[in-house]
Scaffold this motif. Structure first.
Motif, PDB file in Angstrom:
ATOM      1  N   PRO A 133      18.983  23.049  37.692  1.00  0.00           N
ATOM      2  CA  PRO A 133      19.130  22.788  38.902  1.00  0.00           C
ATOM      3  C   PRO A 133      17.736  22.031  39.663  1.00  0.00           C
ATOM      4  CG  PRO A 133      19.718  24.911  38.573  1.00  0.00           C
ATOM      5  CD  PRO A 133      19.148  24.312  37.304  1.00  0.00           C
ATOM      6  N   ALA A 134      16.567  22.909  39.119  1.00  0.00           N
ATOM      7  CA  ALA A 134      15.203  22.193  39.835  1.00  0.00           C
ATOM      8  C   ALA A 134      15.060  20.959  39.452  1.00  0.00           C
ATOM      9  CB  ALA A 134      14.186  22.972  39.627  1.00  0.00           C
ATOM     10  N   GLN A 135      15.208  20.527  38.296  1.00  0.00           N
ATOM     11  CA  GLN A 135      15.055  19.270  37.760  1.00  0.00           C
ATOM     12  C   GLN A 135      16.009  18.052  38.415  1.00  0.00           C
ATOM     13  OE1 GLN A 135      14.019  19.194  33.623  1.00  0.00           O
ATOM     14  NE2 GLN A 135      13.028  17.133  34.273  1.00  0.00           N
ATOM     15  N   LEU A 136      17.360  18.696  38.441  1.00  0.00           N
ATOM     16  CA  LEU A 136      18.298  17.788  39.132  1.00  0.00           C
ATOM     17  C   LEU A 136      17.874  17.255  40.676  1.00  0.00           C
ATOM     18  CD1 LEU A 136      20.965  16.683  37.989  1.00  0.00           C
ATOM     19  CD2 LEU A 136      21.961  18.489  39.425  1.00  0.00           C
TER      20      LEU A 136
ATOM     21  N   ASP B  17      14.934  15.201  40.706  1.00  0.00           N
ATOM     22  CA  ASP B  17      15.419  13.638  40.220  1.00  0.00           C
ATOM     23  C   ASP B  17      15.998  13.197  41.455  1.00  0.00           C
ATOM     24  OD1 ASP B  17      13.953  13.751  38.037  1.00  0.00           O
ATOM     25  OD2 ASP B  17      16.056  14.481  36.765  1.00  0.00           O
ATOM     26  N   ILE B  18      16.956  13.688  42.062  1.00  0.00           N
ATOM     27  CA  ILE B  18      17.725  13.020  42.996  1.00  0.00           C
ATOM     28  C   ILE B  18      16.704  12.692  44.285  1.00  0.00           C
ATOM     29  CG2 ILE B  18      19.457  13.430  45.007  1.00  0.00           C
ATOM     30  CD1 ILE B  18      20.972  14.855  42.922  1.00  0.00           C
ATOM     31  N   PHE B  19      15.925  13.607  44.836  1.00  0.00           N
ATOM     32  CA  PHE B  19      15.242  13.366  45.973  1.00  0.00           C
ATOM     33  C   PHE B  19      14.033  12.211  45.811  1.00  0.00           C
ATOM     34  CE2 PHE B  19      17.573  16.862  47.890  1.00  0.00           C
ATOM     35  CZ  PHE B  19      17.798  16.536  49.240  1.00  0.00           C
ATOM     36  N   ARG B  20      13.612  12.362  44.437  1.00  0.00           N
ATOM     37  CA  ARG B  20      12.146  11.674  44.286  1.00  0.00           C
ATOM     38  C   ARG B  20      13.070  10.081  43.744  1.00  0.00           C
ATOM     39  NH1 ARG B  20       7.761  12.897  40.050  1.00  0.00           N
ATOM     40  NH2 ARG B  20       9.264  12.515  38.789  1.00  0.00           N
ATOM     41  N   GLY B  21      14.186  10.085  43.258  1.00  0.00           N
ATOM     42  CA  GLY B  21      14.882   8.861  42.815  1.00  0.00           C
ATOM     43  C   GLY B  21      15.470   8.239  43.635  1.00  0.00           C
ATOM     44  N   THR B  22      15.768   8.629  44.870  1.00  0.00           N
ATOM     45  CA  THR B  22      16.487   7.759  45.934  1.00  0.00           C
ATOM     46  C   THR B  22      15.570   7.287  47.157  1.00  0.00           C
ATOM     47  OG1 THR B  22      17.413   9.844  46.872  1.00  0.00           O
ATOM     48  CG2 THR B  22      18.540   8.523  45.316  1.00  0.00           C
ATOM     49  N   PRO B  23      15.998   6.457  47.892  1.00  0.00           N
ATOM     50  CA  PRO B  23      15.137   5.896  49.033  1.00  0.00           C
ATOM     51  C   PRO B  23      15.078   6.973  50.197  1.00  0.00           C
ATOM     52  CG  PRO B  23      16.285   4.143  48.560  1.00  0.00           C
ATOM     53  CD  PRO B  23      16.753   5.288  47.624  1.00  0.00           C
ATOM     54  N   LEU B  24      13.963   7.517  50.661  1.00  0.00           N
ATOM     55  CA  LEU B  24      13.913   8.341  51.988  1.00  0.00           C
ATOM     56  C   LEU B  24      14.946   7.820  53.140  1.00  0.00           C
ATOM     57  CD1 LEU B  24      13.086  10.917  53.358  1.00  0.00           C
ATOM     58  CD2 LEU B  24      10.879   9.785  53.651  1.00  0.00           C
ATOM     59  N   LEU B  25      14.817   6.639  53.183  1.00  0.00           N
ATOM     60  CA  LEU B  25      15.674   5.953  54.288  1.00  0.00           C
ATOM     61  C   LEU B  25      17.211   6.416  54.257  1.00  0.00           C
ATOM     62  CD1 LEU B  25      15.516   4.155  56.730  1.00  0.00           C
ATOM     63  CD2 LEU B  25      16.022   2.211  55.232  1.00  0.00           C
TER      64      LEU B  25
ATOM     65  N   VAL C 209      16.573  17.277  64.271  1.00  0.00           N
ATOM     66  CA  VAL C 209      16.827  18.328  63.271  1.00  0.00           C
ATOM     67  C   VAL C 209      16.999  17.694  62.013  1.00  0.00           C
ATOM     68  CG1 VAL C 209      18.123  20.072  62.720  1.00  0.00           C
ATOM     69  CG2 VAL C 209      17.681  19.718  65.159  1.00  0.00           C
ATOM     70  N   SER C 210      17.776  16.516  61.867  1.00  0.00           N
ATOM     71  CA  SER C 210      17.976  15.834  60.605  1.00  0.00           C
ATOM     72  C   SER C 210      16.675  15.171  60.106  1.00  0.00           C
ATOM     73  CB  SER C 210      18.910  14.613  61.123  1.00  0.00           C
ATOM     74  OG  SER C 210      20.126  14.757  61.745  1.00  0.00           O
ATOM     75  N   GLY C 211      15.820  14.770  61.165  1.00  0.00           N
ATOM     76  CA  GLY C 211      14.423  14.437  60.575  1.00  0.00           C
ATOM     77  C   GLY C 211      13.769  15.404  59.972  1.00  0.00           C
ATOM     78  N   PHE C 212      13.867  16.680  60.475  1.00  0.00           N
ATOM     79  CA  PHE C 212      12.991  18.037  59.763  1.00  0.00           C
ATOM     80  C   PHE C 212      13.674  18.187  58.465  1.00  0.00           C
ATOM     81  CE2 PHE C 212      12.125  20.058  64.227  1.00  0.00           C
ATOM     82  CZ  PHE C 212      11.113  19.412  64.200  1.00  0.00           C
ATOM     83  N   VAL C 213      15.116  18.083  58.404  1.00  0.00           N
ATOM     84  CA  VAL C 213      15.656  18.606  57.180  1.00  0.00           C
ATOM     85  C   VAL C 213      15.342  17.550  56.028  1.00  0.00           C
ATOM     86  CG1 VAL C 213      17.846  18.724  55.807  1.00  0.00           C
ATOM     87  CG2 VAL C 213      17.591  19.728  58.429  1.00  0.00           C
ATOM     88  N   ALA C 214      15.785  16.110  56.502  1.00  0.00           N
ATOM     89  CA  ALA C 214      15.358  14.988  55.294  1.00  0.00           C
ATOM     90  C   ALA C 214      14.018  15.195  55.040  1.00  0.00           C
ATOM     91  CB  ALA C 214      15.716  13.804  56.114  1.00  0.00           C
ATOM     92  N   LEU C 215      12.930  15.152  55.944  1.00  0.00           N
ATOM     93  CA  LEU C 215      11.597  15.090  55.281  1.00  0.00           C
ATOM     94  C   LEU C 215      11.220  16.268  54.455  1.00  0.00           C
ATOM     95  CD1 LEU C 215       9.794  13.597  58.440  1.00  0.00           C
ATOM     96  CD2 LEU C 215      10.224  12.498  56.406  1.00  0.00           C
ATOM     97  N   SER C 216      11.678  17.496  55.058  1.00  0.00           N
ATOM     98  CA  SER C 216      11.347  18.726  54.187  1.00  0.00           C
ATOM     99  C   SER C 216      11.922  18.704  52.738  1.00  0.00           C
ATOM    100  CB  SER C 216      12.070  19.999  55.077  1.00  0.00           C
ATOM    101  OG  SER C 216      11.251  19.962  56.250  1.00  0.00           O
ATOM    102  N   LEU C 217      13.109  18.384  52.652  1.00  0.00           N
ATOM    103  CA  LEU C 217      13.798  18.304  51.570  1.00  0.00           C
ATOM    104  C   LEU C 217      13.153  17.319  50.517  1.00  0.00           C
ATOM    105  CD1 LEU C 217      17.563  18.369  52.318  1.00  0.00           C
ATOM    106  CD2 LEU C 217      16.059  20.451  51.510  1.00  0.00           C
ATOM    107  N   ASN C 218      12.671  15.950  51.063  1.00  0.00           N
ATOM    108  CA  ASN C 218      12.304  15.055  50.399  1.00  0.00           C
ATOM    109  C   ASN C 218      10.469  15.572  49.811  1.00  0.00           C
ATOM    110  OD1 ASN C 218      10.205  12.546  50.226  1.00  0.00           O
ATOM    111  ND2 ASN C 218      12.314  11.780  49.762  1.00  0.00           N
ATOM    112  N   ALA C 219      10.047  16.000  50.985  1.00  0.00           N
ATOM    113  CA  ALA C 219       8.718  16.535  50.539  1.00  0.00           C
ATOM    114  C   ALA C 219       8.744  17.635  49.474  1.00  0.00           C
ATOM    115  CB  ALA C 219       7.956  16.961  51.694  1.00  0.00           C
ATOM    116  N   GLY C 220       9.700  18.585  49.513  1.00  0.00           N
ATOM    117  CA  GLY C 220       9.907  19.502  48.469  1.00  0.00           C
ATOM    118  C   GLY C 220       9.975  18.941  47.029  1.00  0.00           C
ATOM    119  N   ALA C 221      10.674  17.944  46.802  1.00  0.00           N
ATOM    120  CA  ALA C 221      10.671  17.369  45.338  1.00  0.00           C
ATOM    121  C   ALA C 221       9.394  16.968  44.930  1.00  0.00           C
ATOM    122  CB  ALA C 221      11.671  16.168  45.474  1.00  0.00           C
ATOM    123  N   TYR C 222       8.439  16.249  46.004  1.00  0.00           N
ATOM    124  CA  TYR C 222       7.193  15.769  45.468  1.00  0.00           C
ATOM    125  C   TYR C 222       6.264  16.932  45.131  1.00  0.00           C
ATOM    126  CZ  TYR C 222       8.562  10.895  46.281  1.00  0.00           C
ATOM    127  OH  TYR C 222       9.264   9.557  46.199  1.00  0.00           O
ATOM    128  N   ILE C 223       6.326  18.096  46.169  1.00  0.00           N
ATOM    129  CA  ILE C 223       5.373  19.299  46.287  1.00  0.00           C
ATOM    130  C   ILE C 223       5.755  19.765  44.870  1.00  0.00           C
ATOM    131  CG2 ILE C 223       4.549  21.118  47.335  1.00  0.00           C
ATOM    132  CD1 ILE C 223       4.916  19.714  49.864  1.00  0.00           C
TER     133      ILE C 223
END
Lengths: 228, 256
Positions: A54-57, A60-68, A96-110
């Motif tokens: 699950p972590a890998q998935l 892959d998903i958050f790093r592999g698709t555009p943040l936009l 709130v959508s901004g918080f969620v999207a950016l946090s989830l995306n950053a989580g993948a990279y971090i």
């Protein structure tokens, strides 16, 4: 073509509001992203398939698709669906959508930074800590993570700066950030250079301060905690 | 040495790319009037999957050119690039549901008006809103840079917290549908077109008689009187011979 700076005065409230919104967005995303990243990073280093896959998935998903697209999907589809169909409440404000999207995306990279940092610590360190009688958790907390953190600082700094600039994408869902201020001013006044340069300057100030903070931390860890 | 070769080669490539890019923008002046549009505003202009431009503005512009005796090449440029290119002469004209405003008149010359527009307020069907004033303190979705935004700014102040400026009107309407804004203020042409796609009975339009009537015009570079005359001539002709009416009714139904 002369630049008409006076539009900045007229629209200054937008820029002030945007400045704070960008700081808020980045701060939340960095903090929540660190927590998500640490959990995912440790999951990927575990021995259990049920944690690794699950972590890998996720990564892959958050790093592999555009943040936009992630921002749009979370704002227009995920959050409204969860709120209306599962909880029966109205969806929250766009920020709130901004918080969620950016946090989830950053989580993948971090997560990847954490994994790399932890893996870079010699195996012997863990073995030594365990042989002293520490549990896996204690060894991680007291021996591995402090050392790994030092090595993770430069890539983390990179990620935070990238995140700060990426936060500009939330302008697409009408969050009042710095970019929103620039676009609104430009579109209303037909004067583009003044607002664009002003927004670039604001981002630069923020990234500069952020990079100084990371640099300061790097130095601190270098002197206080000599390796070995 | 090899490294330098690669570096120089890539610089040359980059440079030639830039040059061909520029050349494309400046070329093609020979008598053809280059018109830009932002083809993302149905029913006025949109781009098909094949890249073909269609819509009221496009058909109108072609008809004006035919009647006015000149050739046009209409290209999708995007809103900001279009405005920029007309300003500095890379495009001769722009047609894109552009409302004639005093601010814009300072920067461009406008043709005679070709379409009467007005702002509409779109609210959920059960809303008690009767006019713009009733939206005080509420969240209002608009498309950034449109007259819808200007109307709201005029009423509630330029930096009113409740204004949510979207990149396009459909995004604002989506957020109206899921309750993040309480109303959307936008041009009638677009609202009516979008209402057709929304589930019936969920939304209603509110007309506020205090909204000033607006008109769309075609922009040209400030001082380009010659082209302006040709456009106005063509427009006058198609109004007289019924072509205008035919195109109008194709998109908006019977003309009053």
């Amino acid at each position: 073509m002369p630049i008409d700076w006076s539009v900045l005065v007229e629209y200054k409230d937008y820029f002030i509001r945007g400045f704070w919104t960008t700081i808020e967005l980045t701060t939340v995303a960095v903090l929540v992203g660190m927590v998500i990243g640490l959990i995912l990073g440790l999951m990927r280093l575990s021995r259990s398939r049920w944690l690794i896959i699950p972590a890998q998935l996720y990564v892959d998903i958050f790093r592999g698709t555009p943040l936009l697209l992630q921002i749009l999907a979370i704002h227009f589809a995920v959050i409204p669906t969860i709120c209306e169909e599962l909880l029966g409440v109205k969806p929250p404000e766009a920020i709130v959508s901004g918080f969620v999207a950016l946090s989830l995306n950053a989580g993948a990279y971090i997560a990847e930074i954490f994994r790399g940092g932890i893996q870079s610590i010699e195996k012997g360190q863990m073995e030594a800590a365990r042989s002293l009688g520490m549990t896996y958790g204690q060894a991680m907390r007291h021996v591995i993570l402090p050392q790994a953190f030092k090595r993770m600082l430069p890539p983390l700094g990179n990620e935070f700066i990238a995140l700060l600039k990426d936060s500009s994408l939330v302008t697409i869902i009408a969050v009042n950030d710095i970019t929103y201020a620039a676009f609104t001013t430009a579109k209303n006044t037909f004067e583009r250079w003044a607002p664009y340069i002003a927004s670039a300057a604001l981002y630069f100030i923020l990234t500069y301060v952020l990079s100084r903070i990371v640099f300061f931390l790097e130095n601190r860890y270098r002197t206080d905690r000599q390796e070995g | 040495m090899k490294k330098w070769g690669v570096l120089i080669l890539s610089l040359v490539l980059l440079f030639s790319l830039a040059v061909t890019g520029c050349a494309k923008n400046d070329a093609g002046a020979g008598g053809i009037v280059k018109v830009g549009t932002d083809a993302a505003y149905p029913p006025f202009e949109k781009q098909g999957g094949d890249g073909k431009l269609t819509g009221f503005d496009i058909e109108l512009m072609n008809a004006i050119a035919k009647a006015g005796g000149f050739e046009v090449d209409i290209q999708h440029a995007g809103w900001d690039p279009m405005l920029d290119a007309v300003k500095n002469g890379k495009l001769d004209a722009g047609i894109s549901a552009i409302s004639i405003t005093d601010d814009r008149k300072k920067v461009y010359d406008f043709s005679d008006p070709y379409f009467d527009a007005k702002q509409l307020i779109l609210v959920p069907a059960n809303s008690s809103v009767k006019s713009l004033k009733d939206l005080k303190g509420k969240r209002i979705g608009v498309q950034t840079g449109t007259t819808g935004e200007i109307v709201v700014q005029k009423t509630f102040g330029k930096t009113y917290q409740g204004i949510k400026g979207y990149d396009d009107t459909p995004a604002a309407i989506d957020d109206l549908a899921n309750g993040r804004v309480d109303a959307v203020v936008a041009d009638n042409g677009v609202v009516l077109e979008y209402l057709k796609k929304l589930p019936a009975g969920k939304f209603k339009k509110v007309e506020d008689p205090s909204f000033e009537p607006e008109q769309y015009g075609i922009i040209v570079k400030k001082g380009n009187k010659e082209l302006l005359k040709k456009i106005n001539n063509g427009l006058k002709k198609i109004r007289e011979d019924g072509t205008y009416k035919k195109i109008y009714e194709k998109y908006f139904g019977p003309m009053q």
